[in-house]
Motif scaffolding. Structure first.
Motif, PDB file in Angstrom:
ATOM      1  N   ALA A  61       0.839  -1.207   0.000  1.00 40.03           N
ATOM      2  CA  ALA A  61       0.000   0.000   0.000  1.00 40.03           C
ATOM      3  C   ALA A  61       0.871   1.255   0.000  1.00 40.03           C
ATOM      4  N   ARG A  62       1.996   1.186   0.713  1.00 41.74           N
ATOM      5  CA  ARG A  62       2.905   2.340   0.783  1.00 41.74           C
ATOM      6  C   ARG A  62       3.379   2.732  -0.625  1.00 41.74           C
ATOM      7  N   LYS A  63       3.591   1.745  -1.471  1.00 44.42           N
ATOM      8  CA  LYS A  63       4.047   2.053  -2.837  1.00 44.42           C
ATOM      9  C   LYS A  63       2.884   2.528  -3.707  1.00 44.42           C
ATOM     10  N   ILE A  64       1.771   1.864  -3.550  1.00 46.22           N
ATOM     11  CA  ILE A  64       0.611   2.154  -4.413  1.00 46.22           C
ATOM     12  C   ILE A  64       0.023   3.542  -4.167  1.00 46.22           C
ATOM     13  N   MET A  65       0.103   4.002  -2.925  1.00 49.31           N
ATOM     14  CA  MET A  65      -0.626   5.215  -2.536  1.00 49.31           C
ATOM     15  C   MET A  65      -0.206   6.459  -3.323  1.00 49.31           C
ATOM     16  N   SER A  66       0.990   6.431  -3.900  1.00 52.13           N
ATOM     17  CA  SER A  66       1.406   7.640  -4.626  1.00 52.13           C
ATOM     18  C   SER A  66       1.135   7.547  -6.128  1.00 52.13           C
ATOM     19  N   SER A  67       0.495   6.472  -6.581  1.00 51.53           N
ATOM     20  CA  SER A  67       0.263   6.359  -8.027  1.00 51.53           C
ATOM     21  C   SER A  67      -0.928   7.235  -8.451  1.00 51.53           C
ATOM     22  N   VAL A  98      -1.974  -7.166 -10.478  1.00 52.94           N
ATOM     23  CA  VAL A  98      -2.215  -8.317 -11.348  1.00 52.94           C
ATOM     24  C   VAL A  98      -2.650  -9.482 -10.459  1.00 52.94           C
ATOM     25  N   ILE A  99      -3.864  -9.949 -10.693  1.00 50.75           N
ATOM     26  CA  ILE A  99      -4.382 -11.043  -9.861  1.00 50.75           C
ATOM     27  C   ILE A  99      -4.216 -12.327 -10.656  1.00 50.75           C
ATOM     28  N   ALA A 100      -3.183 -13.066 -10.312  1.00 51.13           N
ATOM     29  CA  ALA A 100      -2.822 -14.239 -11.121  1.00 51.13           C
ATOM     30  C   ALA A 100      -2.417 -15.414 -10.233  1.00 51.13           C
ATOM     31  N   ASN A 137       6.717   0.634 -18.985  1.00 51.66           N
ATOM     32  CA  ASN A 137       7.182   1.262 -17.735  1.00 51.66           C
ATOM     33  C   ASN A 137       6.160   1.284 -16.600  1.00 51.66           C
ATOM     34  N   GLY A 138       5.074   0.542 -16.777  1.00 47.84           N
ATOM     35  CA  GLY A 138       4.084   0.468 -15.700  1.00 47.84           C
ATOM     36  C   GLY A 138       4.646  -0.327 -14.525  1.00 47.84           C
ATOM     37  N   LYS A 139       4.083  -0.090 -13.347  1.00 55.35           N
ATOM     38  CA  LYS A 139       4.522  -0.841 -12.161  1.00 55.35           C
ATOM     39  C   LYS A 139       3.479  -1.912 -11.847  1.00 55.35           C
ATOM     40  N   ILE A 140       3.970  -3.015 -11.281  1.00 56.75           N
ATOM     41  CA  ILE A 140       3.085  -4.166 -11.069  1.00 56.75           C
ATOM     42  C   ILE A 140       3.138  -4.608  -9.605  1.00 56.75           C
ATOM     43  N   ARG A 163       9.641 -11.774 -11.697  1.00 53.18           N
ATOM     44  CA  ARG A 163       9.825 -11.153 -10.375  1.00 53.18           C
ATOM     45  C   ARG A 163      11.109 -10.343 -10.288  1.00 53.18           C
ATOM     46  N   GLU A 164      12.086 -10.709 -11.096  1.00 55.83           N
ATOM     47  CA  GLU A 164      13.377 -10.023 -11.072  1.00 55.83           C
ATOM     48  C   GLU A 164      13.267  -8.566 -11.502  1.00 55.83           C
ATOM     49  N   ASN A 165      12.215  -8.255 -12.256  1.00 51.48           N
ATOM     50  CA  ASN A 165      12.055  -6.885 -12.756  1.00 51.48           C
ATOM     51  C   ASN A 165      11.876  -5.907 -11.579  1.00 51.48           C
ATOM     52  N   GLU A 166      12.610  -4.803 -11.621  1.00 51.80           N
ATOM     53  CA  GLU A 166      12.551  -3.864 -10.475  1.00 51.80           C
ATOM     54  C   GLU A 166      11.182  -3.202 -10.342  1.00 51.80           C
ATOM     55  N   ASN A 167      10.379  -3.249 -11.384  1.00 55.20           N
ATOM     56  CA  ASN A 167       9.050  -2.640 -11.301  1.00 55.20           C
ATOM     57  C   ASN A 167       7.981  -3.614 -10.806  1.00 55.20           C
ATOM     58  N   VAL A 168       8.423  -4.781 -10.356  1.00 56.06           N
ATOM     59  CA  VAL A 168       7.442  -5.788  -9.918  1.00 56.06           C
ATOM     60  C   VAL A 168       7.599  -6.087  -8.424  1.00 56.06           C
ATOM     61  N   ASP A 169       6.480  -6.069  -7.728  1.00 58.89           N
ATOM     62  CA  ASP A 169       6.443  -6.596  -6.353  1.00 58.89           C
ATOM     63  C   ASP A 169       5.490  -7.772  -6.342  1.00 58.89           C
ATOM     64  N   CYS A 170       5.828  -8.775  -5.552  1.00 56.52           N
ATOM     65  CA  CYS A 170       4.982  -9.989  -5.523  1.00 56.52           C
ATOM     66  C   CYS A 170       4.495 -10.282  -4.117  1.00 56.52           C
ATOM     67  N   ILE A 171       3.285 -10.704  -4.024  1.00 58.51           N
ATOM     68  CA  ILE A 171       2.809 -11.272  -2.750  1.00 58.51           C
ATOM     69  C   ILE A 171       2.311 -12.673  -3.061  1.00 58.51           C
TER      70      ILE A 171
END
Ligand code: G6P
Length: 594
Positions: free
Chosen positions: A438-444, A498-500, A520-523, A539-547
């Motif tokens: 959420a901390r990352k998403i909140m500024s989009s 991304v719900i996968a 350049n979108g963030k995921i 997952r290695e991509n710096e623009n990707v976070d995974c849960i």
């Protein structure tokens, strides 16, 4: 949608019950609030303020609110901006009115009243009612008859309560289209009229729900009495039932907010729904199913479509109630119409139900409030076991809705209910991960939620929760559709959830996510344990976070922990942004206007 409380008492201490009930009613609307009461000086007094009940209490702190009769209101603005002048109660010549609903012909009535010399201070439809009642009293008619005449002139759907300085022993109410509940305090010293049983939770043991067109007339002499008159003005009796709303239901019980409490109740709701479910769909009779609902309940219907069509091999159409009711829907006797509603009061859904009934077809309601209008008017009721939901954004009720729909089309023995319940608990224990995300998403600037198959309705629900609570524009899309237009918006300021889960759609959804990364979108990838190795490069991509969420043995059951995940994500984004999670701006829990 607007909350009403009113009291007629043998004692003069009415302030506490008005304020505490209004606090409980805030979920029905919270842009302004007000009270009016006839004091021990025999005069009508009124206090109003914009914002929460705390503001109202502050505005009232100089007053010693003592009297035998009073009304209170929390507003969800329909006609007129959020201002103190537009807040209820509206008063005219000693008459005070609180109102839930809409007076559809208020413009015509207002014109007539203006011609007769009445002036208006607000932009509301409600003020017309106060003036209309007062105009009859001006013509020498008693309060009770004046109220009856005024109500016969107004059209629309409403619940209205009125008091009058010239008749301080009378509390009058009418219900047409919007709910109304009444009851006595245990010691018979107070009689209440309210917009729902939640307002009365600590006040009455037994509650009576009024029927369409009912008037209630409560009178104080040496004791308190009341009578209910039907729409033909004949005295009638309405059954009283135990008020099932307990204090525990309407308190936060140690949680910071109702919404967080309700998200943490999701595992319990799953177990209870499973244990109590006893309904069957007659599949030999039905060749297709139409599910009709609004908001979150509509998304529950969309998710159910995937399950029901696969399990029962019958067609399922899911319809938005406000659209359904204004076209000419093709209905037939072999279509089962299921209306889903948490509150059971959403007027769009109720009107759609009435349309189907008017064509002579039977209807099924899936509701969380058994005493609601939709439950009462349906031919068959499936009760969801979510318990009272107070947070305006629906969470645990959605879980109960989807499990109920799954159980309608599945043999209960094939449901791995313990695994579902445990996986949801595991997601709740991962709360910290959602706070970090959420901390990352909140500024989009804006958000997409994408998914395929049953993850698509989950994406829709995720986006709805996020925009309701954080006010960040968020859209849910089928992952495969994003390239057909929406991807034009994607840049480094756009986040896509991304719900996968690892299921048959996984690879395809990841490909769509790659298309977003390429721009350049963030995921934020919400996936499952089983995908840990498969999604490695991605997952290695710096623009990707995974849960990574628990992987359930049956993919059909996977949406349950995805749903809890998107609830926690929306919740924490809103919290971090400093918003009131339980009362997001501009919304109300129960929407009883069109
Ligand atoms: C309102 C609420 C939503 C809810 C929708 C349908 O818009 O803000 O959270 O999903 O109504 O409500 P219902 O009670 O019919 O499920």
């Amino acid at each position: 949608m607007c909350g009403i409380i009113s009291v007629l008492s043998l004692k003069t201490k009415i302030a506490n019950c008005l304020f505490s009930s209004l606090e409980r009613l805030e979920y029905r609307g919270y842009d302004s609030a007000g009270i009016a009461y006839i004091g021990i000086d025999a005069k009508l007094h009124r206090v109003r303020s914009i914002g929460t009940i705390d503001n109202l209490k502050r505005a009232a702190r100089e007053l010693s609110i003592e009297g035998y009769i009073g009304v209170g209101h929390t507003r969800w603005a329909t006609h007129g901006k959020v201002t103190e002048v537009n807040a209820h109660p509206h008063i005219c010549k000693g008459v005070a009115i609180v109102h839930n609903g809409i007076v559809e012909n208020y413009q015509e009535l207002k014109k007539e009243l203006l011609k007769s010399g009445y002036t208006f201070e607000s932009e509301t439809d409600t003020e017309v009612i106060a003036k209309l009642v007062a105009s009859y009293i001006d013509n020498g008619i008693d309060f009770q008859s004046a109220f009856k005449h005024a109500i016969s002139e107004i059209s629309g759907t409403f619940a209205i309560v009125a008091i009058y300085e010239g008749a301080p022993h009378l509390l009058l109410g009418v219900k047409k289209g919007s709910p109304m509940a009444i009851g006595f305090s245990k010691d018979n010293q107070n009689f209440y009229i309210a917009s729902d049983a939640v307002a009365l939770s600590t006040l009455v043991e037994n509650v009576t729900y009024l029927e369409e067109g009912d008037f209630v007339i409560a009178e104080k002499r040496d004791t308190l009495t009341y009578k209910v008159l039907d729409n033909l003005w004949s005295e009638t009796s309405r059954k009283s039932v135990p008020n099932r709303v307990s204090l525990h239901d309407v308190e936060k019980n140690g949680y910071e907010t109702f919404m967080l409490k309700e998200i943490f109740e999701e595992p319990k709701v799953i177990r209870l729904t499973f244990d109590k479910f006893e309904y069957n769909l007659n599949t030999s009779k039905h060749k297709s199913i139409s599910i009709i609902a609004c908001g979150t309940s509509y998304y529950a219907g969309l998710l159910a479509k995937y399950w029901v069509e696969e399990a029962l091999k019958i067609r399922v159409d899911v319809e938005i109630a406000s659209e359904f009711r204004y076209r000419d829907p093709l209905l037939s006797a072999d279509t089962a119409c299921i209306f889903i509603s948490q509150s059971g009061e959403t007027i769009d859904t109720l009107s759609a139900l009435r349309l189907v009934k008017s064509r002579g077809y039977k209807v099924i309601a899936l509701v969380n409030v058994e005493s609601s209008s939709i439950a009462r008017e349906a031919d068959f009721v499936i009760k969801t076991e979510a318990g009272i939901e107070i947070g305006v954004a629906s969470t645990k009720a959605f879980v109960a809705q989807i499990l109920s729909m799954l159980m309608l089309c599945t043999d209960r023995n094939s449901l791995a209910i313990t695994e579902i319940e445990t996986s949801v608990r595991t997601v709740l224990n991962m709360e910290k991960k959602f706070i970090d995300a959420a901390r990352k998403i909140m500024s989009s600037n804006s958000l997409f939620y994408i998914g395929r198959g049953p993850s698509y309705p989950v994406a829709l629900e995720g986006a709805l929760k996020m925009k309701e609570l954080s006010y960040i524009p968020a859209e849910g899309y089928p992952a495969g559709e994003i390239k057909h237009g929406p991807i034009a918006i994607v840049d480094e300021d756009v986040y896509t959830v991304v719900i996968a889960p690892l299921d048959k759609y996984f690879e395809k959804t990841i490909s769509n996510a790659q298309e977003i990364l390429a721009r350049n979108g963030k995921i934020l990838l919400l996936t499952t344990e089983g995908a840990k190795n498969l999604s490695y490069d991605f997952r290695e991509n710096e623009n990707v976070d995974c849960i990574f969420l628990p992987q359930l043995s049956n993919p059909v059951h996977q949406p349950f922990c995805l749903v809890t995940a998107i609830h926690l994500l929306a919740y924490h984004t809103s919290k971090l942004m400093g918003y009131d999670v339980d009362k997001p701006r501009n919304l109300a829990k129960s929407v009883t206007v069109e």
